[in-house]
Design a protein around this motif. Sequence first.
Motif, PDB file in Angstrom:
ATOM      1  N   SER A 408       0.794  -1.154   0.041  1.00  0.00           N
ATOM      2  CA  SER A 408       0.004  -0.239  -0.038  1.00  0.00           C
ATOM      3  C   SER A 408       0.774   1.176  -0.263  1.00  0.00           C
ATOM      4  CB  SER A 408      -0.907   0.023   1.317  1.00  0.00           C
ATOM      5  OG  SER A 408      -0.241  -0.156   2.216  1.00  0.00           O
ATOM      6  N   GLU A 409       0.455   2.391  -0.167  1.00  0.00           N
ATOM      7  CA  GLU A 409       0.990   3.657  -0.265  1.00  0.00           C
ATOM      8  C   GLU A 409       0.092   4.665   0.209  1.00  0.00           C
ATOM      9  OE1 GLU A 409       3.333   6.721  -3.537  1.00  0.00           O
ATOM     10  OE2 GLU A 409       2.613   4.767  -4.293  1.00  0.00           O
ATOM     11  N   ILE A 410       0.594   5.535   1.133  1.00  0.00           N
ATOM     12  CA  ILE A 410      -0.496   6.619   1.817  1.00  0.00           C
ATOM     13  C   ILE A 410       0.587   7.858   1.901  1.00  0.00           C
ATOM     14  CG2 ILE A 410      -1.613   7.477   3.772  1.00  0.00           C
ATOM     15  CD1 ILE A 410      -2.444   4.377   4.370  1.00  0.00           C
ATOM     16  N   SER A 411       0.012   8.944   1.372  1.00  0.00           N
ATOM     17  CA  SER A 411       0.797  10.276   1.557  1.00  0.00           C
ATOM     18  C   SER A 411       2.284  10.166   1.158  1.00  0.00           C
ATOM     19  CB  SER A 411       0.800  10.659   2.923  1.00  0.00           C
ATOM     20  OG  SER A 411      -0.625  10.992   3.200  1.00  0.00           O
ATOM     21  N   GLN A 412       2.588   9.088   0.197  1.00  0.00           N
ATOM     22  CA  GLN A 412       3.913   9.140  -0.546  1.00  0.00           C
ATOM     23  C   GLN A 412       4.905   8.305   0.582  1.00  0.00           C
ATOM     24  OE1 GLN A 412       5.270  13.407  -1.226  1.00  0.00           O
ATOM     25  NE2 GLN A 412       4.626  13.041  -3.315  1.00  0.00           N
ATOM     26  N   VAL A 413       4.377   7.581   1.429  1.00  0.00           N
ATOM     27  CA  VAL A 413       4.983   6.373   2.351  1.00  0.00           C
ATOM     28  C   VAL A 413       4.533   4.983   1.691  1.00  0.00           C
ATOM     29  CG1 VAL A 413       5.380   5.500   4.378  1.00  0.00           C
ATOM     30  CG2 VAL A 413       5.094   8.032   4.243  1.00  0.00           C
ATOM     31  N   ARG A 414       5.635   4.371   1.153  1.00  0.00           N
ATOM     32  CA  ARG A 414       5.138   2.937   0.751  1.00  0.00           C
ATOM     33  C   ARG A 414       5.435   1.950   1.840  1.00  0.00           C
ATOM     34  NH1 ARG A 414       7.893   5.666  -3.552  1.00  0.00           N
ATOM     35  NH2 ARG A 414       6.561   5.974  -5.365  1.00  0.00           N
ATOM     36  N   LEU A 415       4.660   0.836   1.783  1.00  0.00           N
ATOM     37  CA  LEU A 415       4.729  -0.245   2.505  1.00  0.00           C
ATOM     38  C   LEU A 415       4.847  -1.754   1.499  1.00  0.00           C
ATOM     39  CD1 LEU A 415       4.716  -1.910   5.342  1.00  0.00           C
ATOM     40  CD2 LEU A 415       2.397  -1.803   5.056  1.00  0.00           C
TER      41      LEU A 415
END
Length: 550
Positions: A408-415
């Motif tokens: 997933s990716e939220i606010s340009q932070v990738r997991l």
Amino acid sequence: MIQNVGNHLRRGLASVFSSRTSRKSALRAGNDSAMADSEGYRNPTEVQMSQLVLPCHTNQRGELSVGQLLKWIDTTACLSAERHAGCPCVTASMDDVYFEHTISVGQVVNIKAKVNRAFNSSMEVGIQVTSEDLCSEKQWNVCKALATFVARREITKVKLKQITPRTEEEKMEHSVAAERRRMRLVYADTIKDLLANCAIQDDLESRDCSRMVPAEKTRVESVELVLPPHANHQGNTFGGQIMAWMENVATIAASRLCRAHPTLKAIEMFHFRGPSQVGDRLVLKAIVNNAFKHSMEVGVCVEAYRQEAETHRRHINSAFMTFVVLDADDQPQLLPWIRPQPGDGERRYREASARKKIRLDRKYIVSCKQTEVPLSVPWDPSNQVYLSYNNVSSLKMLVAKDNWVLSSEISQVRLYTLEDDKFLSFHMEMVVHVDAAQAFLLLSDLRQRPQWDKHYRDPYVIALRSVTLPTHRETPEYRRGETLCSGFCLWREGDQLTKVSYYNQATPGVLNYVTTNVAGLSSEFYTTFKACEQFLLDNRNDLAPSLQTL
């Protein structure tokens, strides 16, 4: 990258990772595709040698002489190094070699060597040795070794081109090679620190004097004249030949202690301090430094001189070899104790004990597979260097894996996640407007970590490498989990721009803490990582004095 140690991981609530099955299927499909793409690929620096063991290659037990094997290993590794360098190469060192299996007459020795990584003028060559029985088709692992070669053209060093790893295995070896190089450079300092700061068991007074052998009785000195057949294609003495001569005098010294035919089990690092040429006289000296219950350490050094009238001798090589004596059932026998000579003999005696401890620590922590290092690794100031090495190398291996899946990716932070055997790993990534050196200093200061990581506090610490501390023993109300490796990797993406990645690999006992985040049911990871970003931005201007010393 940073390393630290921690203690208990608190027990969490159970949760279900609902998407694991589907991701495994996708991962298999990706791996199958990657394997298809790499079919027929062979490392361009790889060199293979196969030799049939004849009676002239064997020792008194009818087994392949270790000296002969070292010649073949050095030749194969040199050819691999020269294939990459495109010019002559010389042996600089060979790391610890642990012999797992003997080789008999009529069997085949298969040696494979390839360059793991090139530095400025030196390169690390990985060597793997197996034996093969042609009649039964059985194969055995004999040993692995790592050699360092230096490229030379005439009298000048050569600037080497860099290795571009392609397979996952090559990427791992390439990444860890830099850390192994650092360990070689600090090895002498590690011995000094251990002797100065740690108690080395000295039981000379408690030993049975009736079974003691004076160390001087094991001393061996032998001279060899370097002839053209002993030289390599550059006119220098062949490194494998010097190692074979060293093994010969070490075996004689060991035999004088045990009055039997000893078996060589391990070789400490060969360190070539300088070259020798055809016409040189080489003086090889060996002595038993210390005898333990079932093993003994023999020290060997090599000095060179040109003419008989010369008084100055050049120290060109040294090594330490560990021998055992096996009975009819291949079990190690008890050995007599050694009585060291006062002065240098006692120093060598204590240093041998220190090397044995380092050897056991390194073999336990570094040589075994990462998944085989248990949580019960005890913290000890004498093994912190190898715990640190193991932590950094494990992190680099984890980073080098190429089958990470973006969850997933939220606010340009990738997991990203990675499912490998029974372990689940996750990887967070973001780009932050902070210089890489600033980010390193801020994240490596664990005193400031509570400012952005709310989990980094009592009653538990998620360790960057789990070890056992005597102050935090296992108790019934807690369940132990293990962080195999974790830490940050920082890449400079541009001026005042850094890619920050956090990696974590843990045992199933830690799974309960991460599944809700990986499955997208919680944003706690993202919140923490964004807090980390804000921490870096808020503190980036407070490090000017520290950056000058980095």
